[in-house]
Design an enzyme around this catalytic site. Structure first.
Site, PDB file in Angstrom:
ATOM      1  N   HIS A  76      58.368  50.557  62.661  1.00  0.00           N
ATOM      2  CA  HIS A  76      59.390  51.067  63.382  1.00  0.00           C
ATOM      3  C   HIS A  76      60.386  50.570  62.226  1.00  0.00           C
ATOM      4  O   HIS A  76      61.509  51.870  62.023  1.00  0.00           O
ATOM      5  CB  HIS A  76      60.621  49.724  64.464  1.00  0.00           C
ATOM      6  N   ASN A  86      62.232  52.249  77.306  1.00  0.00           N
ATOM      7  CA  ASN A  86      61.742  51.118  76.340  1.00  0.00           C
ATOM      8  C   ASN A  86      61.489  49.856  76.140  1.00  0.00           C
ATOM      9  O   ASN A  86      61.465  48.572  75.830  1.00  0.00           O
ATOM     10  CB  ASN A  86      61.823  52.083  74.983  1.00  0.00           C
ATOM     11  N   ASP A 131      57.460  59.446  66.779  1.00  0.00           N
ATOM     12  CA  ASP A 131      56.420  58.575  68.277  1.00  0.00           C
ATOM     13  C   ASP A 131      55.059  58.489  66.597  1.00  0.00           C
ATOM     14  O   ASP A 131      54.809  58.542  66.098  1.00  0.00           O
ATOM     15  CB  ASP A 131      55.495  59.046  68.613  1.00  0.00           C
ATOM     16  N   ARG A 190      56.052  66.647  68.089  1.00  0.00           N
ATOM     17  CA  ARG A 190      56.054  64.949  68.463  1.00  0.00           C
ATOM     18  C   ARG A 190      54.753  64.663  67.441  1.00  0.00           C
ATOM     19  O   ARG A 190      52.985  65.217  68.061  1.00  0.00           O
ATOM     20  CB  ARG A 190      55.213  65.036  70.427  1.00  0.00           C
ATOM     21  N   ARG A 196      59.954  46.556  76.348  1.00  0.00           N
ATOM     22  CA  ARG A 196      58.634  45.652  75.368  1.00  0.00           C
ATOM     23  C   ARG A 196      59.245  44.172  75.096  1.00  0.00           C
ATOM     24  O   ARG A 196      60.339  44.097  75.442  1.00  0.00           O
ATOM     25  CB  ARG A 196      59.036  46.955  73.757  1.00  0.00           C
TER      26      ARG A 196
HETATM   27  C1  FPP Z   1      57.682  54.614  69.287  1.00  0.00           C
HETATM   28  O1  FPP Z   1      56.590  54.517  68.596  1.00  0.00           O
HETATM   29  C2  FPP Z   1      59.062  54.411  68.419  1.00  0.00           C
HETATM   30  C3  FPP Z   1      60.204  53.545  68.672  1.00  0.00           C
HETATM   31  C4  FPP Z   1      60.062  53.246  70.765  1.00  0.00           C
HETATM   32  C5  FPP Z   1      61.179  53.362  68.476  1.00  0.00           C
HETATM   33  C6  FPP Z   1      61.547  54.207  67.849  1.00  0.00           C
HETATM   34  C7  FPP Z   1      62.304  53.664  66.286  1.00  0.00           C
HETATM   35  C8  FPP Z   1      62.757  54.297  64.924  1.00  0.00           C
HETATM   36  C9  FPP Z   1      61.876  55.014  64.641  1.00  0.00           C
HETATM   37  C10 FPP Z   1      64.249  53.426  64.802  1.00  0.00           C
HETATM   38  C11 FPP Z   1      65.305  53.241  65.181  1.00  0.00           C
HETATM   39  C12 FPP Z   1      66.072  53.687  64.066  1.00  0.00           C
HETATM   40  C13 FPP Z   1      67.155  54.734  63.384  1.00  0.00           C
HETATM   41  C14 FPP Z   1      68.050  54.473  62.694  1.00  0.00           C
HETATM   42  C15 FPP Z   1      67.046  55.852  63.820  1.00  0.00           C
HETATM   43  P1  FPP Z   1      55.789  53.353  69.199  1.00  0.00           P
HETATM   44  O2  FPP Z   1      56.023  52.012  68.888  1.00  0.00           O
HETATM   45  O3  FPP Z   1      55.787  54.295  70.681  1.00  0.00           O
HETATM   46  O4  FPP Z   1      54.092  53.277  68.887  1.00  0.00           O
HETATM   47  P2  FPP Z   1      52.919  53.632  69.705  1.00  0.00           P
HETATM   48  O5  FPP Z   1      52.844  54.461  70.319  1.00  0.00           O
HETATM   49  O6  FPP Z   1      52.053  53.221  68.125  1.00  0.00           O
HETATM   50  O7  FPP Z   1      53.087  51.842  69.285  1.00  0.00           O
END
Ligand code: FPP
Length: 235
Positions: free
Chosen positions: A33, A64, A16, A183, A67
């Site tokens: 990401h 998700n 996260d 987390r 989004r």
């Molecule tokens: C949560 O942070 C993250 C996600 C919903 C996507 C996670 C995906 C990746 C790390 C890439 C996946 C690919 C591979 C190869 C593992 P958020 O976007 O909700 O962050 P925020 O809370 O700061 O908005």
């Protein structure tokens, strides 16, 4: 790693904070990401070196999809890039598994997932579950549906449905439950991650955003875990 007996067998990680990381830099969320995917790779490598047997990373939840399309596409493209990586060039021999409902994912991604699961099936040091289109409640509901169908077909006596049978019918079947659910990003919620498996997991929340998460942060989490007194409902 900590002294034996305190070594976690399974660590779950909610990746996260990617969006906030990008926002802080005036960048589009997809760049967060991208950095998040790099952190994922680094932590997998580090845990492989440590010999952590099981890891589960939350990459994409059933919620998700709400989004914006460009963000959905960006994460699917990162996933695609990762799946297309040449395994023979990767030092770590990690067993990859994908949990979640992959039926809703692009067809090429589904095919690659199946291929990688097959190609890495014989690796035993570290298994990585990547949770994609995953939801803990959806996973439990799917297990209930499967068992109900077996009961209707006469193959299962409902009286035989117990916790072990549910565990054997979810994505992590055959694996130990997570000892730690970690987390980063400062949020303190489970967000539908490993609801069944995480019944006795130690929840560890850290203030770092996922793209900034390094092996040192994992060491800190392991040190915190070793200080916890796990009683599993006993005294
Ligand atoms: C949560 O942070 C993250 C996600 C919903 C996507 C996670 C995906 C990746 C790390 C890439 C996946 C690919 C591979 C190869 C593992 P958020 O976007 O909700 O962050 P925020 O809370 O700061 O908005």
């Amino acid at each position: 790693m900590q002294e034996s007996g305190k070594n976690p067998q399974h660590i779950g990680i909610i990746m996260d904070g990617n969006g906030r990381w990008a926002k802080q830099r005036g960048l589009a969320r997809k760049f967060g990401h991208r950095e998040g995917a790099k952190a994922f790779q680094k932590i997998v490598e580090y845990c492989y070196d440590l010999g952590v047997p099981y890891l589960t990373f939350y990459a994409w939840s059933t919620e998700n999809w709400a989004r914006p399309k460009d963000e959905v596409d960006a994460v699917m493209n990162l996933l695609r890039d990762y799946l297309n990586r040449d395994l023979s060039k990767i030092r770590q021999q990690v067993r990859m598994r994908f949990i979640g409902d992959r039926g809703a994912l692009p067809q090429d991604i589904q095919q690659k997932m199946a291929e990688i699961e097959e190609k890495t099936a014989s690796f035993t040091r570290t298994t990585v579950n990547l949770a994609v289109n995953y939801g803990g409640r959806a996973e439990i509901a799917a297990a209930a549906r499967r068992l109900a169908q077996q009961a209707r077909d006469g193959a299962l006596d409902p009286a035989d449905i117990d916790e072990a049978l549910i565990s054997a019918n979810i994505g992590t079947a055959g694996q130990p439950d997570p000892d730690i659910i970690l987390r980063p990003s400062g949020e303190k919620r489970s967000s539908n991650f490993l609801l069944w498996q995480g019944a006795y997991a130690e929840m560890i929340y850290m203030d770092v955003l996922w793209p900034d998460f390094t092996p040192r942060h994992l060491d800190e989490a392991l040190a915190e875990f070793s200080r916890r007194n796990r009683r599993f409902g006993g005294i």
